[in-house]
Write an enzyme that holds these catalytic residues in place. Structure first.
Site, mmCIF file in Angstrom:
data_model
loop_
_atom_site.group_PDB
_atom_site.id
_atom_site.type_symbol
_atom_site.label_atom_id
_atom_site.label_comp_id
_atom_site.label_asym_id
_atom_site.label_seq_id
_atom_site.Cartn_x
_atom_site.Cartn_y
_atom_site.Cartn_z
ATOM 1 C CD GLN A 93 -6.514 7.403 8.258
ATOM 2 O OE1 GLN A 93 -6.226 7.448 9.451
ATOM 3 N NE2 GLN A 93 -6.093 8.295 7.397
ATOM 4 C CB CYS B 125 -1.918 12.643 11.716
ATOM 5 S SG CYS B 125 -0.384 12.347 10.838
HETATM 6 C C1 LIG Z 1 -1.291 9.878 6.611
HETATM 7 S S1 LIG Z 1 -1.022 8.684 5.375
HETATM 8 C C2 LIG Z 1 -2.366 9.030 4.320
HETATM 9 C C3 LIG Z 1 -3.078 7.819 3.882
HETATM 10 C C4 LIG Z 1 -4.392 7.978 3.141
HETATM 11 N N1 LIG Z 1 -4.742 9.306 2.762
HETATM 12 C C5 LIG Z 1 -5.507 7.324 3.943
HETATM 13 O O1 LIG Z 1 -6.356 8.032 4.501
HETATM 14 O O2 LIG Z 1 -5.523 6.096 4.039
HETATM 15 C C6 LIG Z 1 0.333 9.376 4.509
HETATM 16 C C7 LIG Z 1 0.793 8.620 3.291
HETATM 17 O O3 LIG Z 1 1.868 9.343 2.687
HETATM 18 C C8 LIG Z 1 2.806 8.445 2.160
HETATM 19 N N2 LIG Z 1 4.068 9.186 2.002
HETATM 20 C C9 LIG Z 1 4.913 9.563 2.973
HETATM 21 N N3 LIG Z 1 5.928 10.282 2.478
HETATM 22 C C10 LIG Z 1 5.721 10.384 1.139
HETATM 23 C C11 LIG Z 1 6.409 11.009 0.087
HETATM 24 N N4 LIG Z 1 7.537 11.659 0.303
HETATM 25 N N5 LIG Z 1 5.908 10.913 -1.166
HETATM 26 C C12 LIG Z 1 4.754 10.240 -1.383
HETATM 27 N N6 LIG Z 1 4.034 9.628 -0.417
HETATM 28 C C13 LIG Z 1 4.519 9.687 0.831
HETATM 29 C C14 LIG Z 1 2.832 7.300 3.159
HETATM 30 O O4 LIG Z 1 3.279 6.118 2.577
HETATM 31 C C15 LIG Z 1 1.354 7.238 3.577
HETATM 32 O O5 LIG Z 1 0.643 6.310 2.786
#
Ligand SMILES: C[S@@+](CC[C@H](N)C(=O)[O-])C[C@H]1O[C@@H](n2cnc3c(N)ncnc32)[C@H](O)[C@@H]1O
Length: 468
Positions: free
Chosen positions: A299, A425
């Site tokens: 983050q 977000c």
């Molecule tokens: C907003 S970030 C959340 C990161 C984590 N919760 C943090 O606070 O550090 C969203 C995450 O979802 C993953 N992501 C996006 N699309 C996805 C999918 N279809 N299946 C699994 N993960 C996915 C991205 O790689 C990213 O790491």
């Protein structure tokens, strides 16, 4: 929009309020007009750039009155750089508008009963709050209209940010208020060194040039990672640049480079070379260490990430005997953060390297009750997965801006976990998903969190409980 409307100028338009994505709105002859880079209370002439039967979009070309809520932007790049578009609005109002955005989206899209939306958790730091910035080298420096009209010769090499919607134009940044530490010094000295030594800046159209991109990552523990991307494999010049950085900035704890001759700047598929120091930096939270490699996500506002995670943990109301699913876990930060209060935490994420980091982060913190899996959420979270693992008591989900795939939402409805904590977000896609989850869940708590002062972005945490 009829062709007649394009370029039409609407005079004396009162800007009434902020809408989604940071644009402001006024009304003209019954139609909504979206305008960027203005503030509620401004009275402006607007040139129409785009429109449909029910709305128009335009740009302010003349200000007749300025809103009383305006403040003087602190950055000399404001208005050109796309980074902090709300600097002209005072921070209290920014927070009010962000909270309003959540309310608007929930009322317009979710259409489910919601409790009082809590006041937004503001960021203590409203400047220098980012831990990562990404600068681009370019031989196509953005020139202002005045510079072009002056007919003077300007050096066109630049190191800074992309101009919004212009992929090949870069604004040369002198000072950026988003990242503290040695960020500004590193960027400016490297540019100076490159100019003095006549090293070439990247030409994105021709795809040639030595210096391509610079990433600076900082931590609250005063560690700094610097990654230089080179567009050419010229070892002599690469060594010159890297030696300069090592010598000039002994406080860089992780100095890396990568040779990238691909068509884009992403390097997740390329090998990085650690020139000096360690190949990672470490962030700390409640005594937990989080190792951040050059390809790892973390983050970008570390202090507010801590506040966000505390809200998520609080909403999860863990007693110690729960099975928690942490969906879209990234590098497992939330999973590891709540692990002490749960029986087991299962994190899922599609970037394999992030899952490796998540496992490593459990390991270095002596956490033994986490499991992590890599895969696309809509495929991995299936009946087989559920039957192999315990059913969740609490689901924490933190999807990307696009929200959750409908298949994932349907799975959550089948899983019937008593509690879902939805971190988002993008309140618009969160509202869309809540509309579907509303079939079985009620919204109990809504807590917006401001991770990105001076921008319209807002993070929002919702606690959902299964209807009885
Ligand atoms: C907003 S970030 C959340 C990161 C984590 N919760 C943090 O606070 O550090 C969203 C995450 O979802 C993953 N992501 C996006 N699309 C996805 C999918 N279809 N299946 C699994 N993960 C996915 C991205 O790689 C990213 O790491």
């Amino acid at each position: 929009m009829s062709r007649k409307m394009k370029n039409k100028v609407i005079t004396n338009l009162l800007i009434e309020r902020i809408a989604s994505e940071g644009k402001c709105v006024g009304h003209h002859e019954g139609k909504v007009v979206f305008v960027s880079n203005v503030a509620p209370g401004d009275v402006v002439d607007v040139r129409i750039t785009k429109g449909k039967s029910s709305f128009m979009e335009g740009e302010a070309i003349r200000f007749h009155e300025f809103s009383k809520d305006r403040i003087e932007p602190f950055c000399s790049h404001f208005g050109t750089c796309g980074g902090c578009k709300w600097q002209h609005i005072n921070y209290d109002l920014q927070k009010t508008y962000k909270r309003q955005q959540v309310l608007d989206q929930f009322q317009r899209i979710a259409k489910v009963p919601i409790p009082e939306v809590a006041p937004i958790l503001g960021s203590e730091k409203t400047q220098y709050y980012r831990n990562k910035l990404d600068f681009t080298f370019s031989n196509k420096k953005w020139l202002t209209l005045d510079q072009i009209r002056s007919e003077e010769e300007f050096d066109r090499n630049a190191l800074g940010f992309h101009i919004p919607k212009m992929f090949d134009k870069i604004i040369d940044i002198e000072h950026c208020y988003l990242q503290g530490g040695i960020s500004n010094e590193v960027r400016n000295s490297l540019r100076e060194f490159a100019l003095e030594n006549k090293l070439s800046f990247y030409d994105i159209r021709e795809q040639v040039g030595l210096l391509r991109n610079l990433i600076i990552r900082t931590t609250s523990t005063n560690q700094t990672m610097v990654i230089v991307q080179f567009g050419e494999n010229d070892q002599e010049s690469i060594k010159l640049v890297m030696e300069f950085l090592r010598r000039q900035f002994p406080s860089i704890t992780s100095l890396l480079y990568v040779i990238n001759t691909k068509g884009n700047e992403t390097f997740h598929d390329l090998e990085l070379v650690t020139f000096s120091g360690l190949p990672y930096i470490e962030e700390e939270m409640e005594g937990l260490k989080f190792r951040i490699g050059p390809k790892s996500f973390y983050q970008t506002n570390s202090e507010q990430a801590y506040e966000l995670y505390k809200v998520a943990r609080d909403f999860a109301q863990l007693k110690g005997d729960e099975v928690v699913y942490d969906l879209y876990t990234g590098t497992g930060t939330i999973a590891n953060f709540v692990a002490k209060q749960a029986k087991q935490v299962i994190g899922v994420e599609y970037v394999e390297a992030a899952i490796e980091d998540a496992k490593l982060n459990s390991q270095i913190n002596g956490i033994e009750n986490t499991l992590f899996y890599a895969g696309d959420m809509k495929d991995i979270l299936n009946e087989e997965f559920i039957s192999t693992h315990a059913k969740p008591d609490v689901i924490i989900t933190d999807p990307p801006r696009a929200g959750m795939d409908e298949k994932v939402v349907q799975m959550l409805l089948r899983l019937e976990a008593p509690t879902i904590v939805y971190v988002s977000c993008n309140p618009a896609t969160q509202a869309r998903d809540l509309a579907l989850l509303g079939e079985k869940y009620q919204v109990e708590k809504v807590q917006p969190v401001d991770m990105f002062p001076q921008t319209y972005h807002v993070e929002n945490v919702v606690r959902l409980t299964l209807k009885s």
